[in-house]
Enzyme design. Structure first.
Site, PDB file in Angstrom:
ATOM      1  N   SER A  87       0.650  -1.092   0.080  1.00  0.00           N
ATOM      2  CA  SER A  87       0.137   0.170   0.142  1.00  0.00           C
ATOM      3  C   SER A  87       0.821   1.311  -0.038  1.00  0.00           C
ATOM      4  O   SER A  87       0.278   2.452   0.085  1.00  0.00           O
ATOM      5  CB  SER A  87      -1.014  -0.070   1.156  1.00  0.00           C
ATOM      6  OG  SER A  87      -1.548  -1.139   1.253  1.00  0.00           O
ATOM      7  N   THR A 185      -2.023   2.905   4.217  1.00  0.00           N
ATOM      8  CA  THR A 185      -1.293   4.086   4.291  1.00  0.00           C
ATOM      9  C   THR A 185      -0.714   4.109   5.561  1.00  0.00           C
ATOM     10  O   THR A 185      -1.307   3.967   6.523  1.00  0.00           O
ATOM     11  CB  THR A 185      -2.528   5.201   3.987  1.00  0.00           C
ATOM     12  OG1 THR A 185      -2.991   4.956   2.840  1.00  0.00           O
ATOM     13  CG2 THR A 185      -1.497   6.263   4.201  1.00  0.00           C
ATOM     14  N   THR A 203       1.575   6.816   0.621  1.00  0.00           N
ATOM     15  CA  THR A 203       0.826   5.928   0.205  1.00  0.00           C
ATOM     16  C   THR A 203       0.947   5.717  -1.310  1.00  0.00           C
ATOM     17  O   THR A 203       1.445   6.577  -2.223  1.00  0.00           O
ATOM     18  CB  THR A 203      -0.857   6.163   0.455  1.00  0.00           C
ATOM     19  OG1 THR A 203      -1.630   5.150   0.197  1.00  0.00           O
ATOM     20  CG2 THR A 203      -1.340   7.395  -0.477  1.00  0.00           C
ATOM     21  N   ARG A 213      -5.869   9.330 -10.107  1.00  0.00           N
ATOM     22  CA  ARG A 213      -6.555   9.430  -9.033  1.00  0.00           C
ATOM     23  C   ARG A 213      -5.644   9.766  -7.775  1.00  0.00           C
ATOM     24  O   ARG A 213      -4.636   9.199  -7.625  1.00  0.00           O
ATOM     25  CB  ARG A 213      -7.391   8.347  -8.417  1.00  0.00           C
ATOM     26  CG  ARG A 213      -8.318   8.443  -7.354  1.00  0.00           C
ATOM     27  CD  ARG A 213      -7.609   7.750  -6.098  1.00  0.00           C
ATOM     28  NE  ARG A 213      -8.387   7.601  -4.771  1.00  0.00           N
ATOM     29  CZ  ARG A 213      -7.644   7.451  -3.648  1.00  0.00           C
ATOM     30  NH1 ARG A 213      -6.597   6.924  -3.416  1.00  0.00           N
ATOM     31  NH2 ARG A 213      -8.587   7.408  -2.579  1.00  0.00           N
ATOM     32  N   VAL A 214      -6.045  10.873  -7.021  1.00  0.00           N
ATOM     33  CA  VAL A 214      -5.241  11.178  -5.826  1.00  0.00           C
ATOM     34  C   VAL A 214      -6.285  11.180  -4.665  1.00  0.00           C
ATOM     35  O   VAL A 214      -7.201  11.864  -4.715  1.00  0.00           O
ATOM     36  CB  VAL A 214      -4.483  12.967  -6.063  1.00  0.00           C
ATOM     37  CG1 VAL A 214      -4.111  13.037  -4.716  1.00  0.00           C
ATOM     38  CG2 VAL A 214      -3.622  12.611  -7.226  1.00  0.00           C
ATOM     39  N   GLY A 215      -5.569  10.702  -3.609  1.00  0.00           N
ATOM     40  CA  GLY A 215      -6.548  10.516  -2.333  1.00  0.00           C
ATOM     41  C   GLY A 215      -6.297  11.598  -1.375  1.00  0.00           C
ATOM     42  O   GLY A 215      -5.665  12.506  -1.639  1.00  0.00           O
ATOM     43  N   ASP A 216      -6.538  11.148  -0.246  1.00  0.00           N
ATOM     44  CA  ASP A 216      -6.258  12.229   0.999  1.00  0.00           C
ATOM     45  C   ASP A 216      -5.043  12.314   1.459  1.00  0.00           C
ATOM     46  O   ASP A 216      -4.408  13.325   1.899  1.00  0.00           O
ATOM     47  CB  ASP A 216      -7.012  11.680   2.251  1.00  0.00           C
ATOM     48  CG  ASP A 216      -6.398  10.261   2.480  1.00  0.00           C
ATOM     49  OD1 ASP A 216      -6.613   9.346   1.827  1.00  0.00           O
ATOM     50  OD2 ASP A 216      -6.211  10.265   3.721  1.00  0.00           O
ATOM     51  N   THR A 236      -6.011   6.931   7.442  1.00  0.00           N
ATOM     52  CA  THR A 236      -5.955   5.787   6.497  1.00  0.00           C
ATOM     53  C   THR A 236      -7.050   5.346   6.111  1.00  0.00           C
ATOM     54  O   THR A 236      -8.139   5.536   6.829  1.00  0.00           O
ATOM     55  CB  THR A 236      -5.019   4.614   7.336  1.00  0.00           C
ATOM     56  OG1 THR A 236      -4.756   3.569   6.212  1.00  0.00           O
ATOM     57  CG2 THR A 236      -5.685   3.992   8.350  1.00  0.00           C
ATOM     58  N   GLY A 237      -7.256   4.731   4.948  1.00  0.00           N
ATOM     59  CA  GLY A 237      -8.455   4.449   4.663  1.00  0.00           C
ATOM     60  C   GLY A 237      -9.047   4.893   3.050  1.00  0.00           C
ATOM     61  O   GLY A 237      -8.196   5.357   2.331  1.00  0.00           O
ATOM     62  N   GLY A 239      -9.969   7.623   0.871  1.00  0.00           N
ATOM     63  CA  GLY A 239      -9.372   8.670   1.008  1.00  0.00           C
ATOM     64  C   GLY A 239     -10.395   9.919   0.535  1.00  0.00           C
ATOM     65  O   GLY A 239     -10.376  10.931   1.135  1.00  0.00           O
TER      66      GLY A 239
HETATM   67  N1  GLY Z   1      -5.997   7.045   1.940  1.00  0.00           N
HETATM   68  C1  GLY Z   1      -5.392   6.583   0.892  1.00  0.00           C
HETATM   69  C2  GLY Z   1      -5.996   6.758  -0.157  1.00  0.00           C
HETATM   70  O1  GLY Z   1      -7.238   6.863  -0.230  1.00  0.00           O
HETATM   71  O2  GLY Z   1      -5.176   7.191  -1.230  1.00  0.00           O
END
Ligand code: GLY
Length: 326
Positions: A87, A185, A203, A213-216, A236-237, A239
């Site tokens: 991850s 993450t 992450t 795609r970009v997460g949190d 984590t999780g 995003g």
């Molecule tokens: N928390 C990591 C992501 O959603 O990319």
């Protein structure tokens, strides 16, 4: 939130391996109050999941005279370099096109931040994020620009797709089988000997996400936030849930009002569950970890299975915070 169900139509998950435990898991339910005490003397490092090797690395850096910033960078580099951690960093599961793209951010004791998103070919995005913080007037650099910047700073371009990750992706393509996603993450917070707190987050994002795609995780206030007047939080999780609620910032602001880390993390999860009641049926995960400037820490998650790693001078602990469902 755009429906998670809709998202699941193109994002398929996998169950990822965790680092094997070397010390006992301590649960609030165990009643081992002393062992499970939610505070520690400085220096202290707290991380999402069983990242005890990372929190230990962070403490070791501090004990050798390093700063909290050195510590969180060193901590995040542990899973980034580990091909078995699928991850984060090298060995991370790729996007749906089979390409590994990484996100990371770092924040210092003055509230200055550096972040990289959608970065390819660089094993240690957290170190590139630190260079963004220290060497540029910017906070966030993305994609090709982030890669060019990394190379200009001396980072080596590498193939980050391991055979194992490639096989998992090939199976995903073949199976077309939608399953819940498990995210590991790393978010990490540390307080050094001088009482300064810094944070980092790194992450490879959701497994088999859309390309681009970009997460949190690289978004300051969503995946991680630190304010040395108060403390820090990281996530984590899934995003998208933290992006749409700015959970890490929220937790720090709740702690500013005197709320303890455990409760602040719970309130941030409650905010998600109130905003997206459909998540009560299950299928989503968010886990928070928080540390206040006094050295009190805590966490909370939507679903079971989440843990936080805590290290100080004397010990490494794995703590299972409470969760919303079940
Ligand atoms: N928390 C990591 C992501 O959603 O990319």
């Amino acid at each position: 939130m755009k429906s998670m169900i809709k998202r699941r139509n193109f994002i398929k998950g996998s169950v990822l391996g965790a680092i094997s435990a070397t010390t006992p898991i301590v649960s609030r339910a165990s009643g081992l109050f002393e062992v499970n005490k939610r505070s520690s003397r400085k220096p202290i490092a707290v991380a999402t999941w069983d990242n005890r090797r990372a929190t230990r690395a962070a403490i070791d850096v501090i004990l050798k005279g390093g700063s909290a910033l050195d510590a969180v960078e060193a901590g995040a580099r542990v899973p980034e370099a580990d091909p078995e951690d699928m991850s984060v960093g090298y060995g991370g599961l790729p996007d749906r096109d089979g390409i590994v793209t990484l996100d990371a951010c770092i924040m210092d004791e003055f509230g200055k931040a550096g972040s990289v998103t959608f970065l390819q070919h660089i094993k240690h995005p957290i170190s590139v994020a630190r260079k963004v913080l220290e060497e540029t007037p910017h906070v966030m650099i993305s994609g090709e620009g982030a890669l060019e910047f990394a190379v200009s700073q001396g980072f080596e371009k590498e193939n980050l797709l391991t055979d194992e990750a490639r096989k998992a992706w090939e199976k995903w393509v073949e199976d077309n089988d939608y399953r819940p996603i498990n995210h590991d993450t790393i978010g990490i917070l540390a307080i050094d000997e001088k009482g300064k707190m810094c944070g980092a987050c790194s992450t490879s994002g959701l497994a088999f996400k859309m390309h681009g795609r970009v997460g949190d995780s690289p978004v300051i206030g969503a995946g991680m936030y630190v304010d040395n007047e108060v403390g820090g939080a990281c996530a984590t999780g899934d995003g998208e849930l933290m992006l749409e609620t700015l959970g890490s910032f929220l937790i720090v602001e709740l702690m500013r009002q005197g709320i303890k880390p455990d409760e602040a993390c719970k309130m941030a999860v409650d905010r998600i569950m109130k905003k997206y009641p459909e998540l009560k049926k299950g299928g989503a995960q968010v886990g928070y970890a928080a540390l206040n400037i006094k050295g009190e820490f805590g966490g909370f998650s939507i679903d079971k299975g989440y843990s936080i790693a805590v290290s100080d001078k004397d010990q490494d602990r794995l703590i299972v915070p409470d969760h919303y469902l079940g």
